[in-house]
Design a protein around this motif. Structure first.
Motif, PDB file in Angstrom:
ATOM      1  N   ASN A   4       0.866  -1.178   0.000  1.00 49.90           N
ATOM      2  CA  ASN A   4       0.000   0.000   0.000  1.00 49.90           C
ATOM      3  C   ASN A   4       0.910   1.239   0.000  1.00 49.90           C
ATOM      4  O   ASN A   4       1.104   1.877   1.030  1.00 49.90           O
ATOM      5  N   TRP A   5       1.485   1.539  -1.143  1.00 53.90           N
ATOM      6  CA  TRP A   5       2.505   2.584  -1.257  1.00 53.90           C
ATOM      7  C   TRP A   5       1.959   3.968  -0.942  1.00 53.90           C
ATOM      8  O   TRP A   5       2.681   4.808  -0.416  1.00 53.90           O
ATOM      9  N   LYS A   6       0.705   4.239  -1.247  1.00 50.70           N
ATOM     10  CA  LYS A   6       0.167   5.580  -1.030  1.00 50.70           C
ATOM     11  C   LYS A   6       0.074   5.937   0.455  1.00 50.70           C
ATOM     12  O   LYS A   6      -0.014   7.109   0.792  1.00 50.70           O
ATOM     13  N   SER A   7       0.135   4.928   1.339  1.00 50.25           N
ATOM     14  CA  SER A   7       0.083   5.213   2.772  1.00 50.25           C
ATOM     15  C   SER A   7       1.443   5.627   3.339  1.00 50.25           C
ATOM     16  O   SER A   7       1.540   6.058   4.479  1.00 50.25           O
ATOM     17  N   ARG A  62       6.585   6.256  -7.532  1.00 48.32           N
ATOM     18  CA  ARG A  62       5.286   5.579  -7.566  1.00 48.32           C
ATOM     19  C   ARG A  62       4.677   5.865  -8.930  1.00 48.32           C
ATOM     20  O   ARG A  62       4.487   7.017  -9.299  1.00 48.32           O
ATOM     21  N   GLU A  89       0.825   0.529  -6.970  1.00 49.10           N
ATOM     22  CA  GLU A  89      -0.028   0.205  -5.834  1.00 49.10           C
ATOM     23  C   GLU A  89      -0.427  -1.276  -5.831  1.00 49.10           C
ATOM     24  O   GLU A  89      -0.816  -1.827  -6.855  1.00 49.10           O
TER      25      GLU A  89
END
Length: 151
Positions: A4-7, A62, A89
């Motif tokens: 969960n890269w956006k976190s 990302r 993601e």
């Protein structure tokens, strides 16, 4: 959920990518030596068995976009490599090993910018887009490792 890269914030993404790349080199039998201070654009040094030492700079992104290295910290040489981690993601990182000498012949992927008369420092960059991925694919980690094991 995994990957969960956006976190993660930018610093966390960078730290993860650097550790991930180090572990991947280790899994292929390379010796990895971390630097104490990252003020010269070198994240670590590695070598396979008794072969030559390779200097590694890790960058992560990302999805697509632009990644750059300042020329005063990324001096093109036969032992310097950029390892790029692309974090899509919910997917494991895709990593690429790029010889720094590729920037000697810029193209639509490899960018050389001097910014003469501007505030920005001179840089080498990567234009990461779907259109340029066919160029990047030749540098996939698993394709480059056997080459580096012979250097």
């Amino acid at each position: 959920m995994r990957y969960n890269w956006k976190s993660l914030n930018k610093q966390q993404v960078g730290a993860f990518s650097e550790y991930f790349v180090k572990m991947e080199f280790t899994m292929y039998g390379f010796q990895v030596y971390s630097t104490e201070v990252d003020d010269r654009g070198i994240d670590f040094v590695t070598r396979f068995e008794n072969n030559s030492f390779l200097t590694i700079q890790v960058k992560s992104i990302r999805k697509s976009g632009y990644v750059f290295m300042q020329k005063d910290k990324f001096k093109l040489s036969s032992d310097l490599y950029l390892v790029l981690a692309i974090l899509d993601e919910h997917q494991a990182p895709k990593i690429y090993i790029i010889p720094s000498t590729e920037w000697k012949t810029p193209n639509e992927l490899f960018v050389d910018r001097d910014y003469e008369g501007k505030q920005s420092k001179p840089e080498y960059g990567l234009n990461l887009s779907k259109k340029n991925m066919h160029i990047l694919n030749q540098y996939e980690f698993t394709k480059m490792v056997p080459i580096l094991q012979k250097v």
